[in-house]
Design an enzyme around this catalytic site. Structure first.
Site, PDB file in Angstrom:
ATOM      1  N   GLU A   1       0.866  -1.179   0.000  1.00 25.96           N
ATOM      2  CA  GLU A   1       0.000   0.000   0.000  1.00 25.96           C
ATOM      3  C   GLU A   1       0.906   1.233   0.000  1.00 25.96           C
ATOM      4  OE1 GLU A   1      -2.368   0.063   3.481  1.00 25.96           O
ATOM      5  OE2 GLU A   1      -3.080  -1.998   3.265  1.00 25.96           O
TER       6      GLU A   1
ATOM      7  N   ASP B   1      -4.589   8.002  11.073  1.00 27.32           N
ATOM      8  CA  ASP B   1      -3.154   7.768  11.190  1.00 27.32           C
ATOM      9  C   ASP B   1      -2.649   8.140  12.582  1.00 27.32           C
ATOM     10  OD1 ASP B   1      -3.112   7.041   8.528  1.00 27.32           O
ATOM     11  OD2 ASP B   1      -2.667   9.069   7.836  1.00 27.32           O
TER      12      ASP B   1
END
Length: 264
Positions: A49, A60
């Site tokens: 990815e 995140d």
């Protein structure tokens, strides 16, 4: 170009889970991202990815935020992301882009899907795109021949899981916990139950991300999931390395450990 379908078929034939690694484009440098991801593939990652750096992350954790900040400071743009995909795809790994929706929307959905496919990318993971808003992207992706991956969470009721899974064509991303990315001492206890509930609603592979950072954890998740996703642990190896060469050695070692884990 290696497709996700081929990756999971191969892993299934070898009676193991697939290993999915994540790195943001432009980190530690633009060329360094390609080198690091290629090292991960050579050491055992089946899928990579490539993160599209974004200034306002939603899921995140601090490690990925640090890497993304450095990437943005390096001047990384969508064109660089596509060049990174092209470079990594040459390694033979199925290569996706993980991105929030706003950059795609700004770039143009049809254009992004077309350019990603031209770069050798096989699909996208869009963590903040909901099924209710996904039709333009699903249509653009189908036209370009790339896969779409959406996320389910431990809090997702079964009807929601079914609706999200219906938008997926590559695999379903099962978040192991309610929270942000980052390696942890233990993988979320809700992950196995979420995988079971998701598999009851789709024939697609189900991959688990968030929290995996070593071979033992990879083996634990591989016992019930079709794929094991690791991001922050790879990034931490690069952040802690004194130089880029040492970083490549470190991510290669971790990928090898994780690859052994998914084969236990």
């Amino acid at each position: 170009m290696t497709t996700l379908h081929a990756v999971f078929d191969k892993a299934r034939a070898e009676d193991r889970a697939a290993l999915v690694g994540y790195l943001p484009a432009g980190f530690p440098t633009k060329d360094g991202a390609v080198a690091a991801a290629t090292a991960m593939v050579e050491a055992g990652c089946d899928v990579i990815e490539i993160g599209l750096p974004y200034s306002d992350p939603l899921m995140d954790g601090p490690t990925i935020q640090d890497a993304v900040h450095r990437s943005l400071t390096n001047g990384t743009r969508i064109a660089d992301v596509l060049r990174t995909v092209e470079g990594v795809a040459k390694s033979g790994a199925a290569t996706l882009v993980m991105t929030y929706w706003n950059p795609i929307d700004r770039y143009g959905a049809e254009r992004f899907a077309r350019d990603l496919a031209s770069a050798g990318g096989v699909g996208t993971i869009t963590p903040d795109l909901t099924p209710e808003e996904s039709e333009p992207w699903l249509a653009a992706s189908k036209e370009a021949g790339i896969d779409t991956v959406f996320l389910v969470a431990p809090s997702s009721p079964d009807e929601r899981i079914a609706r999200v899974a219906a938008c997926c064509t590559g695999f379903v991303y099962a978040a192991s916990l309610m929270g942000v990315t980052g390696a942890r001492e233990t993988v979320g206890s809700a992950a196995e139950g979420l995988v079971k509930r998701t598999k009851a609603n789709t024939p697609l592979p189900v991959c688990v991300g968030l929290g995996v950072g070593n071979g033992a954890q990879a083996a634990e998740v591989a016992a019930y999931a079709d794929g094991v996703i690791v991001g922050s642990a790879f990034i931490r190896r690069l952040l802690d390395a004194p130089d880029e060469k040492s970083g490549l050695v470190a991510v290669r070692e971790l990928a090898s450990e994780l690859a052994r884990g998914v084969r236990r």
